[in-house]
Design a protein around this motif. Structure first.
Motif, short mmCIF file in Angstrom:
data_model
loop_
_atom_site.label_atom_id
_atom_site.label_comp_id
_atom_site.label_asym_id
_atom_site.label_seq_id
_atom_site.Cartn_x
_atom_site.Cartn_y
_atom_site.Cartn_z
N TRP A 119 2.48 6.67 10.39
CA TRP A 119 1.29 5.86 10.75
C TRP A 119 1.51 4.40 10.40
O TRP A 119 1.94 4.08 9.32
CB TRP A 119 0.07 6.36 10.03
N VAL A 125 -6.45 3.60 4.25
CA VAL A 125 -6.49 3.54 5.71
C VAL A 125 -7.64 2.64 6.17
O VAL A 125 -7.47 1.79 7.06
CB VAL A 125 -6.64 4.96 6.31
N ARG A 166 -7.16 -1.04 8.13
CA ARG A 166 -7.77 -1.34 9.43
C ARG A 166 -8.64 -2.59 9.33
O ARG A 166 -8.62 -3.44 10.23
CB ARG A 166 -8.59 -0.14 9.92
N VAL A 188 -5.74 7.80 -0.20
CA VAL A 188 -5.09 7.40 1.05
C VAL A 188 -6.14 7.04 2.10
O VAL A 188 -5.97 6.09 2.86
CB VAL A 188 -4.16 8.51 1.56
N ALA A 189 -7.24 7.81 2.14
CA ALA A 189 -8.31 7.52 3.10
C ALA A 189 -8.87 6.12 2.88
O ALA A 189 -9.13 5.38 3.84
CB ALA A 189 -9.42 8.57 2.98
N TYR A 192 0.83 -1.20 0.00
CA TYR A 192 0.00 0.00 0.00
C TYR A 192 0.86 1.26 0.00
O TYR A 192 0.46 2.29 -0.54
CB TYR A 192 -0.95 0.00 1.20
N ARG A 251 2.16 1.12 10.09
CA ARG A 251 1.37 0.39 9.11
C ARG A 251 1.74 0.76 7.68
O ARG A 251 1.96 -0.11 6.83
CB ARG A 251 -0.12 0.69 9.32
N LEU A 252 1.77 2.06 7.38
CA LEU A 252 1.87 2.53 5.99
C LEU A 252 3.12 3.34 5.71
O LEU A 252 3.75 3.15 4.66
CB LEU A 252 0.63 3.37 5.64
#
Length: 224
Positions: A224, A191, A195, A187-188, A160, A218-219
């Motif tokens: 984040w 995310v 999750r 990007v949203a 990602y 995570r990314l």
């Protein structure tokens, strides 16, 4: 249909869709940014595809098992639809921006955009080379092992991260700054997908919760 045939058909369909998204809104074929982008994108996807076909056809099969109809979780079906629509809108708005001169992007910046597209796609394909279970849809297979080294030692979702790098490059490659606005919804969506994916992996993939404690991000490292 054999894997080679399906991969070839997918490639041809992808090229036809790309031609329509690029040159219909451009109103002309005299659009060098579009041709360079199309060439770069095709090479950066087809070279790894041929490599996987020769070395790990099972991994390629997982990558081709894509699209909203292949997802089993309703939230993922919606995510894939939104992601595809956002990417298509990014391309079309970027082309229209270039056509009507809403923003002026130097040629050198467009070349940088093409480099970002190559880097993003290459990173995503390196993930598949390292982790043959990196499927296009969210699933945990019987006997699947946890990938936690290499690229997975930096962030938990390096594929990602490659997508984000590619999204940053697409509008610039096509000669647009306004197209960068679509990076935000892109990007949203990632995310939300991350999750949801991690909630599944925590339940079904052995060792994943311990891996989350070892690799914090995570990314993007330190973000984040």
């Amino acid at each position: 249909m054999k894997l080679l045939g399906r991969a070839s058909l997918s490639g041809v369909v992808g090229i036809l869709i790309s031609l329509a998204l690029l040159f219909v809104p451009a109103g002309t074929f005299r659009y060098w940014q579009g041709w360079v982008f199309l060439t770069v994108f095709a090479l950066a996807t087809w070279i790894p595809t041929i490599y996987l076909m020769r070395t790990n056809p099972a991994a390629l099969e997982r990558r081709m098992h894509a699209g909203p109809t292949k997802e089993t979780r309703p939230v993922e079906k919606a995510i894939i639809v939104i992601a595809f629509a956002s990417l298509a809108a990014m391309v079309v708005v970027s082309v229209l921006d270039h056509r009507f001169g809403w923003s002026v992007v130097p040629q050198a910046v467009s070349v940088i955009g093409d480099v970002l597209v190559v880097l993003g796609l290459t990173l995503a394909m390196l993930v598949v080379v390292q982790n043959g279970y990196a499927a296009a849809n969210i699933t945990v297979e019987s006997g699947q092992s946890l990938a936690s080294t290499g690229l997975y030692g930096f962030v938990r979702h390096p594929m990602y991260l490659g997508d984000v790098v590619m999204m940053l490059g697409v509008p610039l490659a096509l000669g647009s700054y306004w197209g960068l606005l679509f990076v935000l919804p892109g990007v949203a969506v990632l995310v939300v997908r991350i999750r949801d994916e991690e909630s599944l992996l925590e339940q079904e993939l052995s060792g994943y919760q311990e891996y989350e404690h070892r690799v914090r991000y995570r990314l993007a490292p330190y973000l984040w």
